[in-house]
Motif scaffolding. Sequence first.
Motif, short mmCIF file in Angstrom:
data_model
loop_
_atom_site.label_atom_id
_atom_site.label_comp_id
_atom_site.label_asym_id
_atom_site.label_seq_id
_atom_site.Cartn_x
_atom_site.Cartn_y
_atom_site.Cartn_z
N MET A 23 19.03 57.99 -125.25
CA MET A 23 17.52 57.00 -124.71
C MET A 23 17.38 57.35 -124.05
N GLY A 24 17.66 58.38 -123.19
CA GLY A 24 17.08 59.03 -122.76
C GLY A 24 16.26 60.50 -122.86
N ILE A 25 16.53 61.01 -123.80
CA ILE A 25 15.58 61.55 -124.70
C ILE A 25 13.99 61.23 -125.37
N VAL A 26 14.52 59.78 -125.72
CA VAL A 26 13.33 59.25 -126.83
C VAL A 26 12.46 58.77 -124.96
N SER A 27 13.19 58.48 -123.68
CA SER A 27 12.57 58.13 -122.80
C SER A 27 11.53 58.92 -122.85
N PHE A 28 11.60 60.32 -122.16
CA PHE A 28 11.42 61.66 -122.17
C PHE A 28 10.49 61.81 -123.10
N LEU A 29 10.31 61.33 -124.03
CA LEU A 29 8.91 62.11 -124.79
C LEU A 29 7.87 60.97 -125.00
N LEU A 30 7.89 59.93 -124.78
CA LEU A 30 7.95 58.96 -124.75
C LEU A 30 6.51 59.61 -123.17
N VAL A 31 7.18 59.14 -122.41
CA VAL A 31 6.95 60.17 -120.56
C VAL A 31 5.94 60.83 -120.88
N ALA A 32 6.04 61.75 -121.77
CA ALA A 32 5.38 63.27 -121.52
C ALA A 32 4.48 62.83 -122.46
N LYS A 33 4.33 62.25 -124.00
CA LYS A 33 3.18 61.80 -124.28
C LYS A 33 1.72 60.46 -124.08
N ALA A 34 2.63 60.31 -122.73
CA ALA A 34 1.40 59.28 -122.38
C ALA A 34 1.22 60.35 -121.16
N LEU A 35 1.46 61.26 -120.69
CA LEU A 35 0.65 62.28 -119.45
C LEU A 35 0.14 62.69 -120.44
N ASN A 36 0.09 63.42 -121.45
CA ASN A 36 -0.49 64.49 -122.24
C ASN A 36 -1.77 63.48 -122.46
N ASP A 37 -2.23 62.48 -123.10
CA ASP A 37 -2.53 61.33 -123.44
C ASP A 37 -3.35 61.21 -122.47
N VAL A 38 -3.36 61.19 -120.99
CA VAL A 38 -4.13 61.32 -120.33
C VAL A 38 -4.97 62.37 -120.37
N ASN A 39 -5.62 63.59 -120.47
CA ASN A 39 -6.72 64.32 -120.02
C ASN A 39 -6.65 65.06 -121.76
N ARG A 40 -6.35 64.35 -122.38
CA ARG A 40 -6.68 64.40 -123.82
C ARG A 40 -8.52 64.14 -124.70
#
Length: 119
Positions: A53-70
């Motif tokens: 669950m930690g790995i999945v959460s980290f990946l979802l947060v990283a994707k959301a942060l990446n989408d901010v400036n894409r």
Amino acid sequence: LITSGIINHPIMYIMVFLGGFSTYQRFFNPPEMPPGYYNTTNAQVAAIMLGYMGIVSFLLVAKALNDVNRKTPQQLSKTQGVVAGTERMMSFATETEASMAETGDEDFWGQGPPAYKFG
């Protein structure tokens, strides 16, 4: 996909063969497991579950942060003032043309510097 010809890479054939062999072995010649192999405590199961669950959460947060400036390719071309991807091609062509004009070199087909100009 392999039998239809869509996938024809040799590594894929090796992977399918080894995967089929491994699956056959599991069904018809199962390996002997050491005693207590499947005995896990509830704390161990919870730790594994929290890890996933930690790995999945980290990946979802990283994707959301990446989408901010894409930006889309269209947005990039507007901000850079060029058609997306052509700037690098144009600079390469200009450099190649300039070096051919300086040295008098011929290209692959035996022709001299091109008559047309980029830019």
